[in-house]
Every structure is written in C-alpha cells, then in structure tokens.
Write a protein that holds these residues in place. Structure first.
Motif: not given
Lengths: 305, 449, 280
Positions: A109-112
């Motif tokens: 989901r593109g989290i850091k």
C-alpha cells in the motif's frame, strides 16, 4: 502484435530451436538426468523394493512380500500420525497463506518503511532444520515454564507450537511471492472498478484474487508439501510427546507427525525396518496424491481467468 | 534420433540401478579372496609380516571420543595397525550403525551391542568371542551377552553401578548419618525429616526428579529396575519374559512418592526439569540425595568441585523384605561386539586391539579414567569412590542388584509409556495408569517385537 | 488525504511493533549464547546478569566440541553449499530449457518425475542413498554436490520450466537465425533472462543445503568430514544431555554469515524472488 510463446507452435521454431537443442541433449539434459538417477530414481525404486523385505542393512534384505504393508496399515500410530499431520497441514496452510497475503497486501500500500519490513519478515526463512527446532524449543520452554507446564506435556500446546514455528519461518517467503503477484495486478483495472463504485472488498474478491491465482497455486503447494514432510523441528520440539497410553499398554505419541513416525518405526526393533520402508512408500503415495489434487484444482482456477 | 536418445537414457538408468546392486557382490567376493591371500601369507611368520588388517570402531559415547582417539593413535604408533574411531552423534547410534554397516569392506569392525534389542537386530553380524584372548582376560562373564546357541555375542567392557548418591556432609549437618539408613523405612524417615526442615537447613532432601529426555531414563530405566529385579529374582527369570506380573509395583510407588514429595521442585513441575538441573542442585549443595550412577563421579568432583570424602552411594531401598542385605545396582549396557562379516584379518586385528586395550598400561589407564572399573584381569584401580562402595557391599556379602531392565522388549517405546504415565501421575493423575503402562506395556511390546 | 496519511502512519507503527516481536527469537538466541546453561533453562528471556554472563565460554565450548576444528566444518559447509547450489542452478536451468523447448515425450516424462520427486520424504531413500553414495565414492564434500543435484533437481526444474514457458520465442529464434548454436543462445541470451528465477531458486537451495543435517550426516565419509549442522548435533552428549549455551553460540555463528549476506544483498534477492516467483 501477439507475442509468440511456447504454446503457439510453428514449424519455424521447431527447426530453428527444437532440433538443435535436442541434438545438444548430452550437455543440457544428461548431467541432470544422470544425477537424478543416482540421487533419486535408483534410491527411490530400491526403497520401494526394500518395503517388501525384512532387512537390517540395505544389503542383507530378504524378500517377504506384502507383510510389511499389512503391519503398516494395522499400526494405530500410523493412522494417528496421519490424522495429526493432516490437521497440521490444513491449519498451517490457512494460517500461513492468509497471514502472508495480509502482510503482502499491507506492504504494497506504499506505507513508509515497507522495504525494511519486507526484509525483516523474510529473515526467519534463513533459519531451518534442527537449529530452528532448538530455538523455538528454548523459547516455548521459557514461556511455558512460567505457567508450570511445558510443551511436551500438552498436545494442544505442541500442536500450536508447531503451527507458530512453521508460520514464523514460512510467512516471509510466501509474502514475497504474494507481493510479486499483487504487483502484477493491472492498476487501471482497479481504477476502472473503483470508478464503477466497487469498494475495496469487492476489488479484492473479483479482481485481485483471480489475478494472483498463480501465486496462490505455488504458495499452497509449497506450504502443503512442507507441512507434510516436516521432520527436524517435530523431532526436536516435541519428539511426539505427550505420550498417551492405552489400556493395552500401547503408546500413542500424540504430536508425532508422519515423518517422525516413519523414523521411529525404523528403530523400533529388529524386524521393523521393512515396515518403516512400507510406511514411507505409503506416505509418498499419499502426499503425491494430495499435492496432485491441490495442484490441478488451483491450476484449473488459474485457467479460468 | 529421439528414439535413440530415449533408448540410451533408459539404458543408463538401468545401468545405474544395476551398477549399484552388483557393486556389493563384487565387494563380497573381494573379501574372501583377500582373506585366503592373507591366510596364505600368515603361515610363514618369520620372514613375512602378517597381513595387517585394520580396526574401525564406531563409538557411541561422545564424551569418551577424545580418549579413544588418543588411544587409537598410540596403538597405531606401536603396531602399525590402522585404528579408526568414529563417534556417532548422540542419539543416532542405530541410524549411524545401520548406514555404516552397509559399507561392505569399509564397515565398522567393532561396535556397541548392549541389550537384547541390539542382539536381535544385529544377530547376523555378531562374532563369537569364545576362545579369544580378550575373552580369557575377563574376570567375570556376568556382563556378557550370549545368543540362544551359546555363542558369546558381546562382551561387557565396563560395569557401572547406580543407586542413591548421598552428600554425607549435608547429611551430618541435618543431624543424621549413613549408618541410620538401612532400609526403606529409615530412608523415608530421614528424607522426610530433612524435607520438613528444608528452609532452616538451606537444602532439601532429594534433587528434582525431572522427566525430560535428559533425565527420565533414571526413573523409567534405573528406578524401574527395582520392581523388575525383585520379580525376576522371585520367579527365577533368566530370559526375556513375555509378560510380567507387576508384583512389586507398590514398592515402586513408595520410592517414587518419596522422591517427588521430598524435593524442592513441586511434582507438577517435573515434566521439564532436566538432568543438568538435578546435577546442579546436588553439586551446589542444595540437596542431600541424588539418584544416579557411578559415571557422575567425574562431573561432581570436577565441575562442581565436591570432595570425594563427602560422597557415598547407597542402595535404592523400596520396602522389599530383606533389602537391608541389598548392594548397589551393578551391570552394563556397554558391550563390545565384533563384526563377523568383516574380513578375517580385520577381525583378528580388532581382537588383538581389544586385548591390548584391556592388558596394556595405556589402555587400562584410559579405561579406568573413562569408564571406571573394567571386568578384566589387568584392570587399574579407580579413584571413583562409588565403586569402592559397591565393592564394600559385595565384600560384606550383600547381593548385587543386577540390571534386569536389559530384558525390556522395544525398550524405548516401553519406557516412553512409563515416563508419560509417571509424569501425569506426578501432576495429579492415577497410579493405575503407571501400572498399566508398566505391566500391560511390557506384554504389548513383547508381542510387537 | 489526511485520513489516508494517518492510516498509513498507524500501519507503519503497527508493523514496527510486529517486526520487533518477529525478530525476538533471533535476539533471544544471541542473548542466551552469553548465559550459563541452567539460566537459559530457568530464565530464558532475561538479559545476562553478572552471575549468568559467561563471556565467550559458550563459543569456545561450541567450537571445540568433538575434537574437530569448527573452522573445518564451516569451510566444508561453505564449499558444499556453494558448489551444490551452483551445480544445481546451471544444470537444472539447462535441463528446464531443454524440456520446455523440446517438448518430447521423454522430456515430459522427466518433467513429471521431477515434480513427483518434490514430495518424496527423505526417510524413504536415506539408507539407499547413503549406500549408493558410498559405492560410487560420492561421499566427499567435493562430490556430494552430485547427490544434491540428484535429490534437489525436482524443485529447480519445476520452477525454471514454469518461468520459461512465459518467455517468448522470438529472441531465441532471432539468435538462431543469426547463427547462434543452442549453447551460445542459452548462455548469452536465455540465462541472463532467467536472473529472477535463478535468484529465487538459488535462495531456496542455499537455505536447504546450508541447514541440512541428515543428508550430509549419512552420506559423507564420517571419519573425515563434518558440516556445521553435524557439528552442532555433536553438542548433544549421551543420555539426552544438551549443552544449550554452546548450541546457542553455534547457532549464532552459523546464522551470522547468512544474515550478513542477506542484509547486504537483500534488495537484489527480494527483487529477484518477486520477479521470478509468480511466473514459476
């Protein structure tokens, strides 16, 4: 322009590619096949032969017909080990695959920090064999001794202990495969669906999962066969304990999986090695059948997409 | 073209299969050929050196590996006969022996065969010791294994004793002495007194009787020997019986209850208590009584620096009539067997090696240090006080409690059942289950052999 | 948007916690390798205190067990793992290419045998394999890769063949038209394209072989060779007694190189597995 792949035949590719390669057979195929014969085919068939014998070492085997198989079938511990292993396989398959998929989904989901997390999840996969068993044996011992019990005292603890161990080791690898699958889901398809009013769940069910069917095939196949073949960790962690003994004095080793059962049969007494071999052959037939069924079922689902 | 390749491949696979099977008969025919050649050259002793032969010993005790390697090197330097000693990883002796024995001419020439199960499994491979030099060197034949045909299949090379090890200094501190303990009733009185005053004294009566893999054999094997020994003695049993009656199970319960109820570790905690723990409890002076055997001597005096003066071993009393006449439990599972399928010169070399080990200075010294007293004429004295105790009892005319458990059918499975039952009993279960596992278990395992 | 960001931060925080828990076992092993045996048993998760700290004792004990230099076991492990993995990758990729391009009956039989071999339990073949290796003198660390190739070919061929099915033929045809023989076509064109699968299969094989205990134990000539897992097993004394501290120390030593290698190459490895996995 349609790309020509293996499935689309052509006389051109036959002459150009097929024939020349076939002529190079000694280089391309022979080494592998030779080693395969030495390392697998011959031991396998000799193993089948031995399952019809009474033997102490592989060289002094005496043929006795199907006696070993009869004893193997009538061995209650074998049936029990099968049931227990099946239970482990099914639950671990679900646990590992659901968790691996969930983590893969979350980490795409593109989290850091996704990359770091992926690295961490994959690391346990680097540890295997009896070493893995020793590590978890120590950990469970540390936790359970606080409560005055131990993993070898309770079948349920032994069971879940195995599941947790396998999950810890394998989730990372399966997660990677699922990430690969998820990354190949066409983004525009999802956009289109969202515009049409589909919510996240709908997208998941009707677009994502069908697209990653190949990944699901592989992962379920690997987790299934891994669970059935589990041996080292079973030996070190529970050793089949706790033992439940029946009224006639037989002992059921309640957390003994199939591979361990076969191993124990080998060294039971002077006559049991042939029986152990027979059990091993039966085990192979069983796992091969289950794997085949699972494989064709999921492949068929793949085809449907 | 395709067909040709396929044919070649099938031929290859077939060849691979046959090559491997025909290899063994070839090895077998080589050995007799070499043997006749060796026999021929053996006769003229003066000018031709005898065929050398080799020794290959598969050792099962990892702790003794270093000592064996040194001894082997010494022998080779002395005689030129190559001696290889390989130690199997712990717990894998059967597996390793099976794989190694399959190697034809390179199989072990000397290995361990310590009980009836081993005798049955390897009976085709056991060389008869009757008439050999090393057999003649034995002081007693009690520790050997014989086949039904009378052949001496394996010879015991050390004997061990076990009983209850006592820390006499702590015992004195608690106001008691060894002289007081002459039977179960007196043992119980002393133990319970110490346990009652444990907080005041700073130590408890018995060490933990752990039931994990490193410790349970002390109870499923050694302690269980007591009911078995007395029953077999009463019934005159000299061969493996098909069933047992469990006549002395109450006595077994007596002593087990004593162990678990008079210790710092609660009975329900025993499942995961280890052998190391019990040893540490005793070594650090936290308990007076520790059931174990003579092999513990080096650890207790070494690692825990206990003084030999404070150590003694007393018999395991369990309430049987006349037990004040009992001595320690002595016997062995350490027996040498020679591979009868090895080449004759290898067999001769192995027997010569064994004879050297039990007669030479270096050999007897190493055996005394690693294994304690050995039943051979040239045995060296050992500093292990437990053996002095054993001999003292024998000298006083007390009877030796032999290792009746060597007769156990499918011993590992039987013991597993007994351990499970005893662990569950300790955690609050029923003693009847222990009796079932013990008695019915024996019958079942006998039938399953 | 802001809700999205908050949700992502929560997820990040959540995963940080999970990851720490996930690595606890490894960290516990590291800690316990510096403690005494009885304290490992009684106080597994405690930090080494002044009383239980043993310095490098466990490491020394572990390395010296069995009168066999640990460095020798380590080198043999390394030799066997690297050469077996290399042999497997090269030979099985070639064979998989043959199988997928030359779709003959024989090739298909080999393929299905490979698939079936993936489910065979080692117990079934272990004694026969040991005997075979001994007879054919394949029981040294230099020749055991052949055994590993034989036993491990199944999975590798399966994965390579699957991947290759999805590679278009045009490039190979172009090469053939240009006059490249099969060998050049394979090594110059196909092999580089297989990089992702090479990595994922390579990782699987390396993990299996490095950690494998039973196969080397039974096959290798016991009088001369040991590998790391075998060395660790020798820490078990008789009567089930295990020197836990030394075991922990050796585990740390045997995992360390793998972890270091992995951390330095992880981006590459994960990328490779990702690209290669799905098509297989």
């Amino acid at each position: 322009m349609k790309r020509r792949t293996q499935s689309s035949g052509s006389a051109l590719s036959g002459k150009l590619i097929r024939r020349p390669i076939q002529r190079m057979f000694p280089i391309f195929l022979l080494p592998t096949v030779a080693a395969f014969c030495i390392g697998f085919i011959y031991p396998f068939f000799k193993g089948v032969y031995l399952s019809f014998c009474k033997f102490t070492t592989t060289s002094n085997a005496k043929w006795i017909g199907i006696g070993n198989y009869i004893k193997a079938f009538s061995d209650a511990s074998f049936m029990h080990a099968f049931k227990f292993t099946a239970l482990v396989a099914v639950v671990s398959l679900l646990v590992i695959n659901l968790l691996a998929f969930a983590v893969a989904y979350a980490l795409t989901r593109g989290i850091k920090g996704s990359n770091t997390f992926r690295t961490v999840f994959f690391m346990p996969n680097l540890i295997g064999g009896i070493v893995l068993g020793y590590i978890w044996s120590m950990i469970y011992g540390g936790i359970l001794s606080r409560y005055g019990t131990s993993i070898v005292l309770n079948t349920a603890y032994g069971y879940w202990g195995l599941i947790i161990l396998m999950a810890w080791q394998q989730i990372g690898y399966m997660m990677i495969i699922y990430i690969a699958g998820l990354q190949s889901v066409p983004g525009d398809l999802i956009e289109a669906a969202k515009i049409d009013g589909a919510n996240g769940w709908h997208v998941l069910r009707h677009i994502t999962i069908p697209t990653i069917m190949p990944a699901i095939t592989i992962c379920t196949f690997l987790t299934l066969t891994n669970s059935f073949k589990l041996f080292d960790q079973n030996l070190v962690l529970n050793g089949g304990q706790p033992f439940v003994f029946m009224a006639d004095g037989t002992v059921i080793r309640s957390t003994e999986m199939l591979a361990l059962n076969i191993y124990n049969t080998f060294y039971l007494n002077a006559n049991s090695r042939g029986i152990g071999q027979a059990k091993a052959v039966l085990f192979f037939v069983l796992v091969a059948t289950i794997a085949l069924i699972q494989f064709t079922a999921t492949r068929r689902k793949e085809m449907q997409q | 073209m395709k067909k040709l390749f396929a044919l070649i491949l099938v031929a290859m696979m077939a060849f691979a299969s046959f090559a491997c099977t025909t290899a063994t008969p070839a090895a077998a025919t080589e050995a007799p050929a070499a043997a006749t050649a060796a026999a021929a050259t053996d006769v003229p002793v003066a000018d031709t050196p005898a065929a050398v032969g080799k020794v290959y010993y598969l050792n099962f005790k990892p702790e003794a590996d270093a000592a064996w390697q040194t001894l082997a090197a010494q022998y080779t330097a002395l005689t030129g006969v190559p001696v290889t000693v390989v130690t199997a990883a712990s717990g894998t002796y059967s597996e390793t022996l099976t794989a190694e024995m399959d190697k034809g001419a390179a199989a072990p020439t000397l290995f361990q065969c310590g009980n009836k199960a081993g005798l049955d499994t390897w009976s085709d491979f056991l060389y008869d010791f009757t008439g050999t030099d090393v057999y003649a060197q034995q002081t007693t034949k009690d520790f050997n294994l014989t086949k039904d045909t009378g052949e001496v299949a394996a010879i015991g090379y050390c004997y061990e004793c076990f009983g209850i090890i006592v820390n006499t200094a702590l015992l004195a501190q608690a106001g008691h002495s060894l002289a007081e303990i002459t039977d179960f009733a007196s043992l119980k009185a002393v133990a319970e007194d110490i346990h009652a005053n444990a907080t005041k004294l700073g130590f408890d009566a018995f060490t933990s009787s752990g039931m994990d893999g490193s410790s349970s054999w002390r109870f499923s094997g050694h302690l269980a020997n007591m009911p078995l020994f007395y029953e077999f003695r009463d019934d005159g049993v000299t061969a493996q019986p098909a069933t047992i009656t469990g006549k002395y199970m109450d006595n077994f319960k007596n002593i087990w209850d004593l162990y678990i109820n008079n210790s710092a570790t609660a009975p329900s905690q025993l499942a995961s208590a280890t052998g190391d723990q019990a040893e540490a409890e005793f070594g650090q002076g936290k308990a007076v009584f520790y059931q174990n055997g003579s092999w513990e001597f080096s650890n207790l005096t070494g690692k825990f620096a206990m003084s030999a003066d404070n150590l003694a071993m007393i018999p395991i009393y369990c309430g049987v009539a006349g037990e004040s006449n009992a001595g320690l439990c002595a016997g062995t599972e350490n027996m040498w067997a020679v591979n009868s399928k090895a080449a004759p010169e290898d067999i001769a070399a192995t027997l010569a090696f064994l004879n050297w080990v039990v007669t030479s200075d270096e050999g007897t010294k190493m055996m005394a240090e690693q294994f304690g007293p050995i039943p051979f004429k040239a045995a060296k004295e050992t500093s292990n006080v437990f053996f002095n105790d054993a001999n003292k009892y024998i000298a006083e005319g007390k009877y030796v409690v032999t290792w009746a458990f060597n007769y156990t059918p499918n011993v590992d499975t039987w013991r597993a059942g007994v351990v499970a039952a005893m662990t569950q009993y300790s955690a609050g279960g029923s003693w009847d289950d222990v009796v079932t596992a013990f008695v019915q278990g024996w019958a079942t395992q006998y039938a399953a052999q | 948007m802001k809700r999205e960001r908050i949700r992502k931060s929560i997820l990040t925080g959540f995963f940080i916690v999970i990851c720490i828990i996930y690595l606890m076992p490894v960290f516990t092993v590291l800690m316990n390798s510096f403690k005494t045996n009885s304290s490992i048993n009684t106080d597994t998760f405690a930090f080494p205190t002044a009383e239980t700290f043993t310095g490098t004792d466990n490491y020394v004990n572990g390395i010296n067990v069995g009168e066999y230099p640990f460095i020798k076991s380590a080198l043999y492990s390394l030799l066997i793992t690297v050469s077996s993995a290399a042999l497997i990758l090269v030979c099985t990729s070639m064979s998989a290419w043959y199988i997928s391009r030359v779709n003959s009956l024989f090739a298909r039989i080999v393929y299905y045998l490979c698939v079936f071999s993936m489910v065979v339990p080692f117990q079934m073949v272990m004694f026969t394999l040991a005997k075979t290796a001994n007879t054919l003198h394949l029981d040294t660390p230099y020749t055991i890769p052949i055994i590993y190739l034989g036993f491990g070919a199944g999975l590798a061929v399966f994965m390579f063949a699957g991947f290759l099915k999805g590679i278009p033929l045009e490039i190979e045809e172009a090469a053939a038209i240009d006059g490249c023989g099969p060998i050049r076509t394979f090594f110059l064109i196909v092999f580089p394209m297989l990089k992702p699968v090479l990595i994922s299969v390579g990782v699987l094989e390396i993990m299996w072989i490095w950690n494998d205990y039973l196969l080397p134990y039974l096959v290798l000539d016991r009088t001369k060779y040991k590998t790391i897992p075998i060395h660790i097993q020798y820490l078990q004394g008789s009567y089930g007694h295990v020197d836990l501290g030394a075991v922990m120390a050796l585990i740390v030593i045997s995992i360390a190189p793998i972890v270091v290698f992995y951390l330095s190459a992880q981006k590459y490895i994960i990328k490779g597995v990702v690209e290669g996995a799905v098509k297989g």
